[in-house]
Design a protein around this motif. Structure first.
Motif, PDB file in Angstrom:
ATOM      1  N   PRO A  94       2.786   1.641   8.594  1.00  0.00           N
ATOM      2  CA  PRO A  94       3.705   0.924   9.487  1.00  0.00           C
ATOM      3  C   PRO A  94       2.988   0.349  10.708  1.00  0.00           C
ATOM      4  O   PRO A  94       1.894   0.796  11.064  1.00  0.00           O
ATOM      5  CB  PRO A  94       4.691   1.998   9.946  1.00  0.00           C
ATOM      6  N   THR A  95       3.656  -0.595  11.331  1.00  0.00           N
ATOM      7  CA  THR A  95       3.176  -1.189  12.581  1.00  0.00           C
ATOM      8  C   THR A  95       3.534  -0.307  13.771  1.00  0.00           C
ATOM      9  O   THR A  95       4.630   0.246  13.833  1.00  0.00           O
ATOM     10  CB  THR A  95       3.851  -2.567  12.762  1.00  0.00           C
ATOM     11  N   ARG A  96       2.588  -0.185  14.691  1.00  0.00           N
ATOM     12  CA  ARG A  96       2.854   0.398  16.019  1.00  0.00           C
ATOM     13  C   ARG A  96       2.344  -0.607  17.033  1.00  0.00           C
ATOM     14  O   ARG A  96       1.140  -0.899  17.065  1.00  0.00           O
ATOM     15  CB  ARG A  96       2.080   1.716  16.223  1.00  0.00           C
TER      16      ARG A  96
ATOM     17  N   ILE B 264      -0.495  -3.266   2.883  1.00  0.00           N
ATOM     18  CA  ILE B 264       0.966  -3.388   2.846  1.00  0.00           C
ATOM     19  C   ILE B 264       1.492  -2.783   4.151  1.00  0.00           C
ATOM     20  O   ILE B 264       1.032  -1.712   4.558  1.00  0.00           O
ATOM     21  CB  ILE B 264       1.543  -2.634   1.628  1.00  0.00           C
ATOM     22  N   VAL B 265       2.417  -3.468   4.804  1.00  0.00           N
ATOM     23  CA  VAL B 265       2.897  -2.965   6.095  1.00  0.00           C
ATOM     24  C   VAL B 265       4.421  -2.864   6.152  1.00  0.00           C
ATOM     25  O   VAL B 265       5.134  -3.373   5.281  1.00  0.00           O
ATOM     26  CB  VAL B 265       2.396  -3.835   7.278  1.00  0.00           C
ATOM     27  N   SER B 266       4.876  -2.230   7.227  1.00  0.00           N
ATOM     28  CA  SER B 266       6.304  -2.134   7.517  1.00  0.00           C
ATOM     29  C   SER B 266       6.490  -2.284   9.023  1.00  0.00           C
ATOM     30  O   SER B 266       5.724  -1.714   9.800  1.00  0.00           O
ATOM     31  CB  SER B 266       6.829  -0.763   7.066  1.00  0.00           C
ATOM     32  N   THR B 267       7.490  -3.058   9.417  1.00  0.00           N
ATOM     33  CA  THR B 267       7.839  -3.179  10.830  1.00  0.00           C
ATOM     34  C   THR B 267       9.330  -2.911  10.972  1.00  0.00           C
ATOM     35  O   THR B 267      10.081  -2.981   9.992  1.00  0.00           O
ATOM     36  CB  THR B 267       7.559  -4.601  11.369  1.00  0.00           C
ATOM     37  N   ALA B 268       9.751  -2.687  12.216  1.00  0.00           N
ATOM     38  CA  ALA B 268      11.188  -2.540  12.455  1.00  0.00           C
ATOM     39  C   ALA B 268      11.857  -3.903  12.379  1.00  0.00           C
ATOM     40  O   ALA B 268      12.944  -4.042  11.823  1.00  0.00           O
ATOM     41  CB  ALA B 268      11.431  -1.898  13.815  1.00  0.00           C
ATOM     42  N   THR B 269      11.179  -4.909  12.941  1.00  0.00           N
ATOM     43  CA  THR B 269      11.834  -6.206  13.129  1.00  0.00           C
ATOM     44  C   THR B 269      11.088  -7.335  12.426  1.00  0.00           C
ATOM     45  O   THR B 269       9.903  -7.205  12.107  1.00  0.00           O
ATOM     46  CB  THR B 269      11.931  -6.540  14.632  1.00  0.00           C
ATOM     47  N   GLN B 270      11.783  -8.461  12.260  1.00  0.00           N
ATOM     48  CA  GLN B 270      11.195  -9.591  11.531  1.00  0.00           C
ATOM     49  C   GLN B 270       9.952 -10.159  12.214  1.00  0.00           C
ATOM     50  O   GLN B 270       9.068 -10.670  11.565  1.00  0.00           O
ATOM     51  CB  GLN B 270      12.224 -10.717  11.405  1.00  0.00           C
ATOM     52  N   HIS B 271       9.918 -10.097  13.553  1.00  0.00           N
ATOM     53  CA  HIS B 271       8.794 -10.691  14.273  1.00  0.00           C
ATOM     54  C   HIS B 271       8.019  -9.623  15.036  1.00  0.00           C
ATOM     55  O   HIS B 271       7.424  -9.894  16.069  1.00  0.00           O
ATOM     56  CB  HIS B 271       9.312 -11.808  15.189  1.00  0.00           C
ATOM     57  N   GLY B 272       8.036  -8.418  14.491  1.00  0.00           N
ATOM     58  CA  GLY B 272       7.430  -7.274  15.172  1.00  0.00           C
ATOM     59  C   GLY B 272       5.963  -7.066  14.875  1.00  0.00           C
ATOM     60  O   GLY B 272       5.372  -6.083  15.342  1.00  0.00           O
ATOM     61  N   GLY B 273       5.346  -7.989  14.087  1.00  0.00           N
ATOM     62  CA  GLY B 273       3.895  -7.899  13.943  1.00  0.00           C
ATOM     63  C   GLY B 273       3.355  -7.620  12.553  1.00  0.00           C
ATOM     64  O   GLY B 273       2.280  -7.042  12.411  1.00  0.00           O
ATOM     65  N   GLN B 274       4.066  -8.064  11.506  1.00  0.00           N
ATOM     66  CA  GLN B 274       3.541  -7.804  10.152  1.00  0.00           C
ATOM     67  C   GLN B 274       2.152  -8.436   9.974  1.00  0.00           C
ATOM     68  O   GLN B 274       1.231  -7.805   9.469  1.00  0.00           O
ATOM     69  CB  GLN B 274       4.520  -8.340   9.098  1.00  0.00           C
ATOM     70  N   GLU B 275       2.026  -9.701  10.390  1.00  0.00           N
ATOM     71  CA  GLU B 275       0.737 -10.373  10.187  1.00  0.00           C
ATOM     72  C   GLU B 275      -0.334  -9.863  11.157  1.00  0.00           C
ATOM     73  O   GLU B 275      -1.485  -9.684  10.775  1.00  0.00           O
ATOM     74  CB  GLU B 275       0.932 -11.885  10.300  1.00  0.00           C
ATOM     75  N   THR B 276       0.058  -9.614  12.421  1.00  0.00           N
ATOM     76  CA  THR B 276      -0.959  -9.119  13.373  1.00  0.00           C
ATOM     77  C   THR B 276      -1.485  -7.755  12.943  1.00  0.00           C
ATOM     78  O   THR B 276      -2.646  -7.430  13.174  1.00  0.00           O
ATOM     79  CB  THR B 276      -0.402  -9.016  14.817  1.00  0.00           C
TER      80      THR B 276
ATOM     81  N   LEU C 107      13.667 -10.877   4.724  1.00  0.00           N
ATOM     82  CA  LEU C 107      12.650 -10.387   3.787  1.00  0.00           C
ATOM     83  C   LEU C 107      11.318 -10.180   4.496  1.00  0.00           C
ATOM     84  O   LEU C 107      10.852 -11.071   5.211  1.00  0.00           O
ATOM     85  CB  LEU C 107      12.491 -11.460   2.698  1.00  0.00           C
ATOM     86  N   GLY C 108      10.698  -9.024   4.288  1.00  0.00           N
ATOM     87  CA  GLY C 108       9.356  -8.801   4.796  1.00  0.00           C
ATOM     88  C   GLY C 108       8.332  -9.389   3.854  1.00  0.00           C
ATOM     89  O   GLY C 108       8.627  -9.682   2.699  1.00  0.00           O
ATOM     90  N   GLY C 109       7.098  -9.547   4.358  1.00  0.00           N
ATOM     91  CA  GLY C 109       6.013 -10.049   3.516  1.00  0.00           C
ATOM     92  C   GLY C 109       5.453 -11.341   4.040  1.00  0.00           C
ATOM     93  O   GLY C 109       6.135 -12.084   4.746  1.00  0.00           O
ATOM     94  N   SER C 110       4.188 -11.608   3.701  1.00  0.00           N
ATOM     95  CA  SER C 110       3.500 -12.818   4.149  1.00  0.00           C
ATOM     96  C   SER C 110       2.376 -13.097   3.154  1.00  0.00           C
ATOM     97  O   SER C 110       2.135 -12.289   2.245  1.00  0.00           O
ATOM     98  CB  SER C 110       2.916 -12.593   5.544  1.00  0.00           C
ATOM     99  N   PRO C 111       1.641 -14.200   3.331  1.00  0.00           N
ATOM    100  CA  PRO C 111       0.505 -14.437   2.438  1.00  0.00           C
ATOM    101  C   PRO C 111      -0.547 -13.318   2.511  1.00  0.00           C
ATOM    102  O   PRO C 111      -1.367 -13.181   1.613  1.00  0.00           O
ATOM    103  CB  PRO C 111      -0.074 -15.766   2.945  1.00  0.00           C
TER     104      PRO C 111
ATOM    105  N   ALA D   5       5.418  -6.535   2.462  1.00  0.00           N
ATOM    106  CA  ALA D   5       5.860  -5.800   3.657  1.00  0.00           C
ATOM    107  C   ALA D   5       7.356  -5.556   3.556  1.00  0.00           C
ATOM    108  O   ALA D   5       8.060  -6.240   2.801  1.00  0.00           O
ATOM    109  CB  ALA D   5       5.535  -6.585   4.921  1.00  0.00           C
ATOM    110  N   THR D   6       7.817  -4.584   4.353  1.00  0.00           N
ATOM    111  CA  THR D   6       9.251  -4.325   4.426  1.00  0.00           C
ATOM    112  C   THR D   6       9.681  -4.281   5.882  1.00  0.00           C
ATOM    113  O   THR D   6       8.854  -4.281   6.799  1.00  0.00           O
ATOM    114  CB  THR D   6       9.624  -3.011   3.701  1.00  0.00           C
ATOM    115  N   LEU D   7      10.994  -4.275   6.085  1.00  0.00           N
ATOM    116  CA  LEU D   7      11.583  -4.236   7.429  1.00  0.00           C
ATOM    117  C   LEU D   7      12.491  -3.006   7.506  1.00  0.00           C
ATOM    118  O   LEU D   7      13.339  -2.812   6.628  1.00  0.00           O
ATOM    119  CB  LEU D   7      12.406  -5.503   7.661  1.00  0.00           C
ATOM    120  N   ALA D   8      12.288  -2.199   8.543  1.00  0.00           N
ATOM    121  CA  ALA D   8      12.995  -0.917   8.601  1.00  0.00           C
ATOM    122  C   ALA D   8      14.207  -0.924   9.529  1.00  0.00           C
ATOM    123  O   ALA D   8      14.994   0.011   9.508  1.00  0.00           O
ATOM    124  CB  ALA D   8      12.024   0.172   9.052  1.00  0.00           C
TER     125      ALA D   8
END
Ligand SMILES: Cc1cc2nc3c(=O)[nH]c(=O)nc-3n(C[C@H](O)[C@H](O)[C@H](O)COP(=O)(O)O)c2cc1C
Length: 219
Positions: free
Chosen positions: A81-83, A115-127, A176-180, A184-187
């Motif tokens: 997950p993202t922190r 593979i990642v998970s964030t709480a929010t759509q713009h919370g940093g999946q790609e970063t 939907l989570g995920g990117s190129p 990813a998922t959204l929690a």
């Protein structure tokens, strides 16, 4: 003939979202003909902190990875997950313990994907993926090398993205989570949202795609 790649799927999951994604990746690897092993990053937080965070107990059936274990695999799916827009500290704790593997270039030429998970759509999946790639790149060089590396030396741990091969990431009809960079998922902020059907499908697809690329590379 392609070989069956040995792939460690190593996850950290506090509330279970990433755990589901990691299991889906394992399914995808198996379906493609790869040989997956499911492992967990070691917990670094004290029990009292985990209790305050309402974290459920870890799955005791999944072994905790040790740095030396990494040498046994052709490739890694790191799932976490993202922190604060980047990887959880538990991931860095493993990476920081691989100095000896770095010095001996033991991981050089292996492959990885994230593979990642964030709480929010713009919370940093790609970063989260992008700020983990430096670790992979730094595995490619050792100051203890007696001979300069040749042009054919492997360039660190090679990152394998999914690109737009999983066309579901173009889907605009649902959240939907995920990117190129990968599945990813959204929690949701309170963890109430579970990985959707498309996200689980995306993680499985990611596993299949990764296994296919790794098997071609090692053959
Ligand atoms: C200390 C902390 C920092 C977090 N930072 C972010 C963040 O920057 N962006 C975000 O979208 N979610 C953030 N989250 C939410 C987690 O990413 C979320 O709990 C996780 O993706 C759920 O996955 P899991 O069930 O596998 O643990 C944070 C959570 C914690 C506890």
């Amino acid at each position: 003939m392609t070989k069956s790649p040995k792939i460690a799927v190593i996850y950290y999951s506090m509330y279970g979202h990433i755990k589901q994604m990691a299991h889906a990746a394992v399914e995808g690897i198996k379906e493609q003909g790869g040989t997956p092993t499911l492992l967990q990053f070691a917990e670094t937080l004290p029990g009292e902190v985990l209790a305050k965070m309402h974290a459920p107990a870890k799955d005791e059936n999944v072994p905790v990875v040790k740095p030396a274990d990494l040498t046994e695999y052709d490739a890694f799916v790191f799932a976490f997950p993202t922190r604060y827009g980047r990887a959880v500290a538990q991931v860095s704790a493993l990476f920081d313990a691989t100095g000896q593997l770095w010095a001996t270039q033991a991981l050089n030429g292996k492959m990885a994907t994230i593979i990642v998970s964030t709480a929010t759509q713009h919370g940093g999946q790609e970063t989260t993926v992008l700020t983990t790639i430096p670790y992979l790149a730094h595995q490619g060089m050792s100051m203890f090398n007696k001979q300069p590396s040749s042009l054919t030396s492997p360039p660190g741990i090679i990152y394998v993205p999914v690109g737009y091969k999983n066309q579901d990431i173009m889907n605009m009809t649902e959240i939907l989570g995920g990117s190129p960079y990968g599945a990813a998922t959204l929690a949701a902020g309170d963890g109430s949202r579970q990985p959707s059907e498309l996200e689980i499908k995306g993680a499985k697809f990611h596993g299949m795609h990764f296994s296919e690329i790794v098997s071609k590379y090692i053959s």
